[in-house]
Design an enzyme around this catalytic site. Sequence first.
Site, PDB file in Angstrom:
ATOM      1  N   GLY A  17       0.810  -1.216   0.000  1.00  0.00           N
ATOM      2  CA  GLY A  17       0.000   0.000   0.000  1.00  0.00           C
ATOM      3  C   GLY A  17       0.836   1.255   0.000  1.00  0.00           C
ATOM      4  N   ARG A  20       0.521   5.999  -1.917  1.00  0.00           N
ATOM      5  CA  ARG A  20       0.165   7.324  -1.387  1.00  0.00           C
ATOM      6  C   ARG A  20       0.142   7.290   0.134  1.00  0.00           C
ATOM      7  NH1 ARG A  20      -4.891   5.186  -3.295  1.00  0.00           N
ATOM      8  NH2 ARG A  20      -4.565   6.147  -5.315  1.00  0.00           N
ATOM      9  N   GLY A  21      -0.055   8.455   0.723  1.00  0.00           N
ATOM     10  CA  GLY A  21      -0.326   8.548   2.155  1.00  0.00           C
ATOM     11  C   GLY A  21       0.817   8.188   3.082  1.00  0.00           C
ATOM     12  N   ILE A  22       0.459   7.559   4.197  1.00  0.00           N
ATOM     13  CA  ILE A  22       1.404   7.292   5.275  1.00  0.00           C
ATOM     14  C   ILE A  22       2.575   6.438   4.809  1.00  0.00           C
ATOM     15  CG2 ILE A  22       1.687   6.054   7.455  1.00  0.00           C
ATOM     16  CD1 ILE A  22      -1.139   7.029   8.215  1.00  0.00           C
ATOM     17  N   LYS A  42      -1.723  -1.918  -5.534  1.00  0.00           N
ATOM     18  CA  LYS A  42      -2.502  -2.257  -6.725  1.00  0.00           C
ATOM     19  C   LYS A  42      -2.921  -1.047  -7.563  1.00  0.00           C
ATOM     20  CE  LYS A  42      -6.856  -2.532  -4.118  1.00  0.00           C
ATOM     21  NZ  LYS A  42      -8.012  -3.390  -3.801  1.00  0.00           N
ATOM     22  N   ASP A  74      -2.200  -7.095  -5.159  1.00  0.00           N
ATOM     23  CA  ASP A  74      -3.411  -7.106  -4.351  1.00  0.00           C
ATOM     24  C   ASP A  74      -3.143  -8.143  -3.272  1.00  0.00           C
ATOM     25  OD1 ASP A  74      -5.887  -7.611  -3.196  1.00  0.00           O
ATOM     26  OD2 ASP A  74      -6.989  -7.368  -5.067  1.00  0.00           O
ATOM     27  N   TYR A 168     -14.706  -3.877  11.013  1.00  0.00           N
ATOM     28  CA  TYR A 168     -13.421  -3.217  10.771  1.00  0.00           C
ATOM     29  C   TYR A 168     -12.464  -3.455  11.929  1.00  0.00           C
ATOM     30  CZ  TYR A 168      -9.885   0.420  10.344  1.00  0.00           C
ATOM     31  OH  TYR A 168      -8.693   1.089  10.284  1.00  0.00           O
ATOM     32  N   LYS A 172      -8.853  -5.260  11.698  1.00  0.00           N
ATOM     33  CA  LYS A 172      -7.631  -4.522  12.027  1.00  0.00           C
ATOM     34  C   LYS A 172      -6.912  -5.172  13.208  1.00  0.00           C
ATOM     35  CE  LYS A 172      -5.344  -1.030  10.388  1.00  0.00           C
ATOM     36  NZ  LYS A 172      -4.880  -1.025   8.996  1.00  0.00           N
TER      37      LYS A 172
END
Length: 281
Positions: A17, A20-22, A42, A74, A168, A172
């Site tokens: 992942g 982008r982002g963190i 992905k 993925d 969720y 997690k």
Amino acid sequence: MLPNTGKLAGCTVFITGTSRGICKAIALKAAKDGANIVIAAKTTQSHPKLSGTIYTAAEEIEAAGGRALPCIVDVRDEQQINDAVEKAVEKFGGIDILVNNASAISLTNTLETPTKRVDLMMNMNTRGTYLTSKACIPFLKKSKIAHILNLSPPLNLNPMWFKQHCAYTIAKYGMSMCVLGMAEEFRGEIAVNALWPRTAIHTAAMDMLGGSGVESQCRKVDIIADAAYSIFKKPKKEIKNQKYPSNKRRRMSLYPLQRHLPSQALGWELECLTFLGRWIC
């Protein structure tokens, strides 16, 4: 920001992942040391509201001083994971650090969460983390650095964390349970830890979820990147399997608060917590 020391030069960091982002911020932090970054995600085409692909992330990583290997992955697909690991080892000679970040989110209650969404979260968050770790562990065991870092929360069984988004939280927490189990299973060989922000972190996804003005209520991604970097720099035996009762947390100040928070949020305390031997920021 914490200064780069060059400690990760030549190391190979496999991150799920990363487009982008963190986790892109973590990748860029390591790249400044001259690390090799495997971008296992992905996203190959930019989203209208979420910019960034594995290819644009690769360009940024190489511009920052690292080497990049973008792989279409993925994490629900075991073969794609194994193929990416094989490519990483072939190109860079091994894997030193794994960051499990790829996950799905749906903050919906039980009756409002479709089964398809439940399956997505379970398969990406828990199963994906488990399978990616399993694929990387044989190579991590050969590394002198040998870290696994999951972006997942401390295990807190207070019902408040379940009642509004049960599926969720279960998914997690599965990532966090991988930390507990694998840390003990690979004691002395691989440092297995979890990193989780105490408050919201500003990303493009947060803008979508929180709407206008949410940035003033969030920390910047740099704080997570720096926290991850501080973990990676430590010897694998130094921070793993340390036991701290929940009422005896050890605090570690990282850097001046003003550098990472907008002025509206300067009342927040900046700290990094070690909780049951797992780093929580």
